[in-house]
Design an enzyme around this catalytic site. Structure first.
Site, PDB file in Angstrom:
ATOM      1  CG  HIS A 181      -4.239  -0.472   4.070  1.00 48.11           C
ATOM      2  ND1 HIS A 181      -3.550  -0.997   3.271  1.00 48.11           N
ATOM      3  CD2 HIS A 181      -5.223   0.051   3.316  1.00 48.11           C
ATOM      4  CE1 HIS A 181      -3.984  -1.034   2.091  1.00 48.11           C
ATOM      5  NE2 HIS A 181      -5.146  -0.371   2.326  1.00 48.11           N
ATOM      6  CB  CYS A 210      -0.969  -0.094   1.207  1.00 45.80           C
ATOM      7  SG  CYS A 210      -0.097  -0.091   2.771  1.00 45.80           S
ATOM      8  CG  HIS A 261      -6.789   0.494  -0.915  1.00 44.79           C
ATOM      9  ND1 HIS A 261      -6.811  -0.652   0.068  1.00 44.79           N
ATOM     10  CD2 HIS A 261      -8.081   0.134  -1.637  1.00 44.79           C
ATOM     11  CE1 HIS A 261      -7.926  -1.457  -0.112  1.00 44.79           C
ATOM     12  NE2 HIS A 261      -8.714  -0.780  -1.286  1.00 44.79           N
TER      13      HIS A 261
END
Length: 110
Positions: free
Chosen positions: A63, A8, A75
């Protein structure tokens, strides 16, 4: 960090370099805690290109995604929450993501 497998933070880093000519730090935690990231929690203020940070709290960011519009964000994920894993567009209102969102951030110019 390759086209075959990207996490990510590497994805958001590359996206910001290509789309905005702005450098981002390598990890989601560092992107969140950077002095160049202005954090906010009110989702009403989200605009395209804002960073979305997920985790337990601002000291445990695990994240990151990039806000698009209409509650959608892009993402790279290994989670198969709303379909397949990989680079994808997800809905911020999905219970999984909504429950893990801790903050948003707007990047200042380097």
């Amino acid at each position: 960090e390759t086209k075959d497998a990207i996490d990510c933070s590497s994805f958001s880093q590359r996206l910001f370099i290509k789309a905005y000519d702005l450098y981002l730090e390598r990890t989601a935690q560092k992107q969140c805690s950077s002095k160049l990231t202005e954090l906010f929690t009110n989702e009403e203020h989200l605009t395209e290109g804002d960073l979305l940070f997920f985790g337990e709290d601002q000291l445990n960011v695990v994240h990151v995604g990039v806000y698009l519009h209409n509650n959608k964000f892009v993402h790279a994920t290994s989670q198969k929450v709303d379909g397949e894993a990989g680079v994808k567009i997800s809905d911020l209102k999905h219970p999984y993501w909504a429950g893990k969102l801790i903050s948003a951030g707007r990047r200042k110019a380097n």
